[in-house]
Design a protein around this motif. Structure first.
Motif, short mmCIF file in Angstrom:
data_model
loop_
_atom_site.label_atom_id
_atom_site.label_comp_id
_atom_site.label_asym_id
_atom_site.label_seq_id
_atom_site.Cartn_x
_atom_site.Cartn_y
_atom_site.Cartn_z
N ARG A 112 -14.34 11.59 11.23
CA ARG A 112 -15.16 10.58 11.91
C ARG A 112 -15.72 9.57 10.92
O ARG A 112 -15.68 8.36 11.15
N VAL A 113 -16.23 10.07 9.79
CA VAL A 113 -16.79 9.17 8.78
C VAL A 113 -15.68 8.32 8.16
O VAL A 113 -15.87 7.13 7.92
N LEU A 114 -14.53 8.93 7.93
CA LEU A 114 -13.40 8.19 7.37
C LEU A 114 -13.03 7.01 8.27
O LEU A 114 -12.81 5.89 7.79
N ARG A 115 -12.96 7.24 9.57
CA ARG A 115 -12.64 6.17 10.51
C ARG A 115 -13.70 5.08 10.49
O ARG A 115 -13.38 3.88 10.51
N SER A 116 -14.97 5.49 10.44
CA SER A 116 -16.04 4.50 10.47
C SER A 116 -16.02 3.61 9.22
O SER A 116 -16.30 2.41 9.30
N VAL A 117 -15.68 4.19 8.08
CA VAL A 117 -15.62 3.41 6.85
C VAL A 117 -14.44 2.45 6.90
O VAL A 117 -14.54 1.27 6.52
N TYR A 121 -24.64 9.31 4.93
CA TYR A 121 -26.09 9.19 4.82
C TYR A 121 -26.60 7.99 5.60
O TYR A 121 -27.55 8.09 6.39
N CYS A 122 -25.97 6.82 5.38
CA CYS A 122 -26.38 5.60 6.08
C CYS A 122 -25.25 4.58 5.97
O CYS A 122 -25.02 4.03 4.89
N PRO A 123 -24.54 4.29 7.06
CA PRO A 123 -23.44 3.32 7.01
C PRO A 123 -23.89 1.94 6.53
O PRO A 123 -23.15 1.26 5.81
N ARG A 124 -25.09 1.56 6.89
CA ARG A 124 -25.57 0.24 6.48
C ARG A 124 -25.79 0.17 4.97
O ARG A 124 -25.58 -0.87 4.35
N GLN A 125 -26.21 1.28 4.38
CA GLN A 125 -26.36 1.32 2.93
C GLN A 125 -25.02 1.09 2.25
O GLN A 125 -24.92 0.37 1.25
N MET A 159 -6.33 -1.89 11.81
CA MET A 159 -7.27 -1.09 11.01
C MET A 159 -6.65 -0.83 9.64
O MET A 159 -5.50 -0.44 9.52
N SER A 160 -7.45 -1.02 8.60
CA SER A 160 -6.96 -0.81 7.24
C SER A 160 -6.71 0.67 6.99
O SER A 160 -7.46 1.52 7.42
N ARG A 161 -5.60 0.94 6.26
CA ARG A 161 -5.30 2.31 5.89
C ARG A 161 -5.54 2.53 4.41
O ARG A 161 -4.99 3.43 3.80
N ASP A 162 -6.34 1.64 3.79
CA ASP A 162 -6.65 1.80 2.39
C ASP A 162 -7.39 3.11 2.16
O ASP A 162 -8.13 3.58 3.03
N LYS A 163 -7.18 3.66 0.98
CA LYS A 163 -7.88 4.90 0.64
C LYS A 163 -9.37 4.62 0.45
O LYS A 163 -9.77 3.59 -0.08
N VAL A 164 -10.16 5.57 0.90
CA VAL A 164 -11.61 5.47 0.81
C VAL A 164 -12.09 6.36 -0.32
O VAL A 164 -11.52 7.43 -0.55
N THR A 165 -13.10 5.93 -1.04
CA THR A 165 -13.59 6.76 -2.14
C THR A 165 -14.51 7.86 -1.61
O THR A 165 -15.15 7.71 -0.57
N PHE A 166 -14.58 8.94 -2.37
CA PHE A 166 -15.48 10.04 -2.00
C PHE A 166 -16.92 9.54 -1.90
O PHE A 166 -17.68 9.93 -1.00
N THR A 167 -17.31 8.67 -2.84
CA THR A 167 -18.68 8.17 -2.86
C THR A 167 -18.98 7.34 -1.62
O THR A 167 -20.06 7.46 -1.03
N ASP A 168 -18.03 6.51 -1.20
CA ASP A 168 -18.24 5.71 0.00
C ASP A 168 -18.38 6.60 1.24
O ASP A 168 -19.18 6.33 2.13
N LEU A 169 -17.61 7.68 1.29
CA LEU A 169 -17.72 8.60 2.41
C LEU A 169 -19.09 9.26 2.45
O LEU A 169 -19.71 9.38 3.52
N ALA A 170 -19.57 9.68 1.29
CA ALA A 170 -20.89 10.32 1.24
C ALA A 170 -21.99 9.34 1.61
O ALA A 170 -22.91 9.67 2.36
#
Length: 237
Positions: free
Chosen positions: A194-199, A16-20, A1-12
């Protein structure tokens, strides 16, 4: 699993919709639409907006009649943090946390070298407050979950940078003249994780939604393949 940092925008977006988010990441240009940028800029113009007459205020990108919008701003002046909120010192601050990074539109209170510290170099005084600005409309109470996750990400990132616990953030809806508080809680932190893991785990298109109302305005609707059903089909006509 990648440990790259996720952006705030990607988390939001994923909240809302993972597919989006999956389709957003396939685009070269991921800048917010101009109309959203204009509405966000309202959050930096409160003193000016309060002084506009009805005609000039009606020409702005606000979602309330001029008199009601002006009244909403007047209510904001009763806040203890109105001066910092309306004339912030720290704006558009890039926060680079342990797991996520992104921009806080405002930070209320001193940060970094400007923050008061004790003899051992530890920050003192009230913790700074990150502010997230949304171009949309607020719910009847609280904030929408995507903005809640974004606010939690900002709190964690600012905590990481400042070396102190940040347990409070604000979400502004400037087109409505509304400011809402988000406090750090076990539930909110759990949703964020949870969202962080999913991204981080996203390596293909997530499962499609089925006729969800949020699909109707999505710019990826044509290539996403989500088919919304009409009212006639839903009732069997």
């Amino acid at each position: 699993m990648s440990r790259d940092k996720v952006t705030f925008t990607d988390l939001a977006t994923a909240t809302y919709c993972p597919r989006q988010l999956y389709y957003d990441r396939r685009e070269d240009d991921r800048e917010p639409p101009p109309e959203a940028t204009v509405r966000i800029e309202l959050a930096f113009r409160y003193p000016e907006l309060r002084d506009l007459d009805d005609a000039a205020l009606a020409a702005e990108s606000i979602d309330r009649p001029p008199d009601k919008y002006r009244a909403a701003l007047a209510r904001l002046t009763d806040r203890a943090d109105w001066e910092s909120l309306s004339s912030p010192t720290n704006t558009r601050v890039l926060l680079d946390g342990k797991d996520a990074r992104g921009v806080a539109h405002k930070i209320l209170g001193p940060i970094g070298a400007a923050a008061p510290r004790d003899d051992e170099g530890n920050p003192t005084g009230d913790p700074p407050v990150p502010v997230v600005v949304s171009p949309g409309e607020p719910p009847d109470q609280g904030v929408w979950e995507p903005q809640s996750v974004k606010a939690v990400a900002a709190m964690h990132a600012l905590s990481w940078q400042e070396g102190r616990r940040i347990r409070r953030a604000l979400v502004e809806y400037p087109a409505h003249g509304v400011v809402r508080e988000v406090s750090l809680s076990v539930r909110r932190s759990g949703t964020y994780r949870r969202v962080l893991r999913s991204v981080r785990d996203m390596d293909g298109p997530p499962a499609r939604l089925s006729g969800d109302t949020k699909c109707r305005e999505c710019r990826h609707r044509a290539n996403c393949g989500v088919k919304t059903r009409s009212l006639r089909s839903l009732i069997g006509l």
